[in-house]
Design a protein around this motif. Sequence first.
Motif, PDB file in Angstrom:
ATOM      1  N   SER A 112      39.090  89.394  35.414  1.00 34.32           N
ATOM      2  CA  SER A 112      40.378  88.710  35.335  1.00 34.32           C
ATOM      3  C   SER A 112      40.634  88.115  36.705  1.00 34.32           C
ATOM      4  N   SER A 115      43.332  81.076  38.240  1.00 29.56           N
ATOM      5  CA  SER A 115      42.964  79.947  37.382  1.00 29.56           C
ATOM      6  C   SER A 115      41.536  79.464  37.604  1.00 29.56           C
ATOM      7  N   GLU A 118      38.831  79.958  35.031  1.00 34.23           N
ATOM      8  CA  GLU A 118      38.801  79.121  33.836  1.00 34.23           C
ATOM      9  C   GLU A 118      38.243  77.731  34.126  1.00 34.23           C
ATOM     10  N   ARG A 120      36.296  74.607  34.147  1.00 35.03           N
ATOM     11  CA  ARG A 120      35.416  74.073  33.103  1.00 35.03           C
ATOM     12  C   ARG A 120      34.107  73.555  33.693  1.00 35.03           C
ATOM     13  N   ASP A 143      37.404  85.547  24.925  1.00 39.47           N
ATOM     14  CA  ASP A 143      38.542  84.940  25.588  1.00 39.47           C
ATOM     15  C   ASP A 143      39.785  85.186  24.746  1.00 39.47           C
ATOM     16  N   ARG A 146      46.452  82.864  26.114  1.00 40.32           N
ATOM     17  CA  ARG A 146      47.343  83.220  27.186  1.00 40.32           C
ATOM     18  C   ARG A 146      48.760  83.394  26.683  1.00 40.32           C
TER      19      ARG A 146
END
Length: 150
Positions: A112, A115, A118, A120, A143, A146
């Motif tokens: 965890s 940002s 995440e 891409r 996943d 959120r």
Amino acid sequence: MKQLTRVVVIFVAFDSCRFASADELPMVHPLFSDHMVLQRDKTIPVWGWADPRERVTVSFNGQSLRTRTNADGRWQVELASMPAGGPYELVVEGQNEIRLQDVWVGEVWIASGQSNMEWRMDKVNNAEQEIADANYPKIRLFDIKRRMSA
């Protein structure tokens, strides 16, 4: 090229929930699904819900465990630890049957963070080549949606 021999999944746990009708019971927690990876060399808890006092059998890689749900319909078993391997099938039987396919035992990594976790792949330098070279079919990702919380 060296072949990837480790099975890895990265996932984040989330709140328990129960959204099943009677014809969908027993059910397993949403963490359990086709293509999942279970932690090697540790006992493996498997849990879910069924009708109150229903008998549930969990079968996996030569193990078969039976339990009965409590008054709230919750059940849990603990599979014995096992070395890395697969693919296997995990079967949960009660009033109905659940068959989870392509289940592996291997390394489970929980991650965890901010940002940047995440980010891409299509945004990295040399994205087209990186994506073309990324052939790791045994890596699994779990996943979750959120949710804002105070």
